[in-house]
Design a protein around this motif. Structure first.
Motif, PDB file in Angstrom:
ATOM      1  N   ASP A 173       0.822  -1.200   0.000  1.00  0.00           N
ATOM      2  CA  ASP A 173       0.000   0.000   0.000  1.00  0.00           C
ATOM      3  C   ASP A 173       0.861   1.256   0.000  1.00  0.00           C
ATOM      4  O   ASP A 173       1.640   1.492   0.934  1.00  0.00           O
ATOM      5  N   GLN A 176       0.911   3.559   3.087  1.00  0.00           N
ATOM      6  CA  GLN A 176       1.850   3.289   4.169  1.00  0.00           C
ATOM      7  C   GLN A 176       3.227   3.861   3.841  1.00  0.00           C
ATOM      8  O   GLN A 176       3.906   4.395   4.717  1.00  0.00           O
ATOM      9  N   LYS A 283      -6.879   3.316   7.332  1.00  0.00           N
ATOM     10  CA  LYS A 283      -5.533   2.734   7.273  1.00  0.00           C
ATOM     11  C   LYS A 283      -4.519   3.611   7.979  1.00  0.00           C
ATOM     12  O   LYS A 283      -3.619   3.104   8.668  1.00  0.00           O
ATOM     13  N   GLU A 284      -4.630   4.917   7.803  1.00  0.00           N
ATOM     14  CA  GLU A 284      -3.663   5.819   8.427  1.00  0.00           C
ATOM     15  C   GLU A 284      -3.703   5.694   9.941  1.00  0.00           C
ATOM     16  O   GLU A 284      -2.660   5.765  10.611  1.00  0.00           O
ATOM     17  N   PHE A 287      -1.655   2.683  10.681  1.00  0.00           N
ATOM     18  CA  PHE A 287      -0.218   2.924  10.520  1.00  0.00           C
ATOM     19  C   PHE A 287       0.389   3.551  11.772  1.00  0.00           C
ATOM     20  O   PHE A 287       1.571   3.375  12.045  1.00  0.00           O
ATOM     21  N   ASP A 334       0.542  -4.147  14.192  1.00  0.00           N
ATOM     22  CA  ASP A 334       0.620  -4.642  12.814  1.00  0.00           C
ATOM     23  C   ASP A 334       1.518  -5.882  12.805  1.00  0.00           C
ATOM     24  O   ASP A 334       2.635  -5.869  12.285  1.00  0.00           O
ATOM     25  N   TYR A 339       0.398  -4.280   4.988  1.00  0.00           N
ATOM     26  CA  TYR A 339       0.400  -3.375   3.840  1.00  0.00           C
ATOM     27  C   TYR A 339       1.770  -3.186   3.180  1.00  0.00           C
ATOM     28  O   TYR A 339       1.970  -2.245   2.432  1.00  0.00           O
ATOM     29  N   GLY A 342       6.078  -0.253   3.531  1.00  0.00           N
ATOM     30  CA  GLY A 342       6.630   0.983   2.987  1.00  0.00           C
ATOM     31  C   GLY A 342       7.451   0.840   1.721  1.00  0.00           C
ATOM     32  O   GLY A 342       8.225   1.738   1.382  1.00  0.00           O
TER      33      GLY A 342
END
Length: 354
Positions: A173, A176, A283-284, A287, A334, A339, A342
């Motif tokens: 993603d 991310q 999602k943020e 993260f 996580d 995701y 990075g």
């Protein structure tokens, strides 16, 4: 030299494109042209993101905003087609699930220009959502599909897309990528003062704001959370503000103007909980290891529900209040690197080169 034509138009797309464009700039054999449809036209919802994220200013900027979905998409389609005929790119790159996404993919497909879709394969399985229609059609029009998760790959497999000539990749993603990259710059760019004793909320999705009953219920729920759980900070979208005023509702929370991406990351990092109807903010929150309560009936990020990081409450005032009360300050892990950690942008550019 490969000529990539990128179509973006909304806040989440600016963020996604920022990390991919940075990776493209490091590849000497790719030239990128960026078109901004103008779908988000408020200065704080558009220009500020280009400035903060370091995205190259769009070579082409349309002014297509407002109107119904069909009107907006149709106007975009006409103008994007003209731009493609002039630029003659080798490939069109689109992001996410907005009207800009579908218009870019459709214009390219009609001209037989290959399309790559970043954030392919997401499904809420609710065709009442305009975004779901945009996702499905864009995936069908694209020949290269970059999926953020294994579940997204599975969705395409279940639809038989992997049995066609299309190429499906699990890229991870790019959101991310952006969160990890730009969070390193937070301390030097903005103030981090404050104790973080607040709940961060966003409210803008049409299924909520355009439905008077749902909007009223959510306003009451946010007011209750603000009064009885923890102060609620709400960067208020201009359109949502107008609809709340039009309906005569009283939103008794700490309202602030829409913020830039760095400021939003700072709020996410400092808050105790996230309440949202946004796709990207779900999602943020994850993260930054924050629990999330999602004010929608379905979500495309099903894996966050499965691991207990996110909870769906629809537009139910009572469920929103109870979920906020139980999840305030909860830390989420996580453990499975959901995701990609990075590296999505580099994977995407590598595949575009191939």
């Amino acid at each position: 030299m490969i000529k990539i034509f990128t179509v973006i138009g909304a806040r989440p797309q600016f963020i996604k494109a920022s990390v991919v464009s940075k990776a493209i700039q490091q590849a000497s054999s790719i030239k990128e042209t960026i078109l901004h449809t103008g779908q988000h036209f408020d200065k704080n919802m558009s220009d500020i993101f280009f400035n903060q994220l370091g995205i190259p200013k769009p070579s082409i900027k349309l002014n297509v905003n407002g109107g119904n979905h069909g009107q907006m998409t149709g106007r975009m389609l006409i103008e994007i087609e003209e731009a493609l005929l002039h630029e003659k790119p080798d490939r069109v790159l689109v992001y996410g699930d907005t009207n800009s996404t579908l218009a870019g993919a459709l214009a390219a497909a009609k001209l037989n220009i290959p399309v790559a879709h970043v954030e392919a394969g997401l499904r809420s399985f609710n065709n009442q959502m305009p975004e779901e229609i945009n996702r499905i059609l864009t995936d069908r029009l694209s020949d290269v599909l970059f999926c953020p998760t294994e579940l997204a790959v599975k969705n395409l497999r279940d639809e038989g897309i992997d049995k066609t000539s299309k190429k499906v990749f699990k890229s991870g993603d790019v959101m991310q990528d952006a969160a990890l990259f730009f969070s390193r710059e937070l301390d030097s760019e903005i103030s981090n003062s404050g104790d973080g004793n607040f709940v961060l909320a966003t409210l803008h999705r049409a299924e909520n704001t355009d439905n008077p009953k749902r909007l009223a219920s959510l306003v009451r729920g946010l007011n209750r959370v603000h009064k009885h759980v923890s102060p609620v900070v709400l960067p208020l979208h201009p359109r949502t503000k107008k609809l709340i005023q039009k309906q005569g509702l009283s939103l008794d929370v700490d309202i602030i103007d829409p913020v830039g991406y760095f400021e939003m990351l700072n709020l996410l990092r400092r808050c105790q909980l996230v309440l949202t109807d946004s796709g990207g903010v779900q999602k943020e929150a994850f993260f930054f290891n924050k629990a999330c309560v999602t004010m929608r009936d379905q979500t495309e990020w099903v894996e966050l529900i499965d691991i207990g990081a996110n909870e769906l409450v629809g537009a139910d005032e009572e469920l929103l209040f109870l979920a906020a009360k139980s999840s305030l300050g909860r830390y989420v892990e996580d453990d499975d690197n959901l995701y990609g950690g990075g590296t999505a942008a580099k994977r995407i550019v590598r595949q575009l080169l191939d």
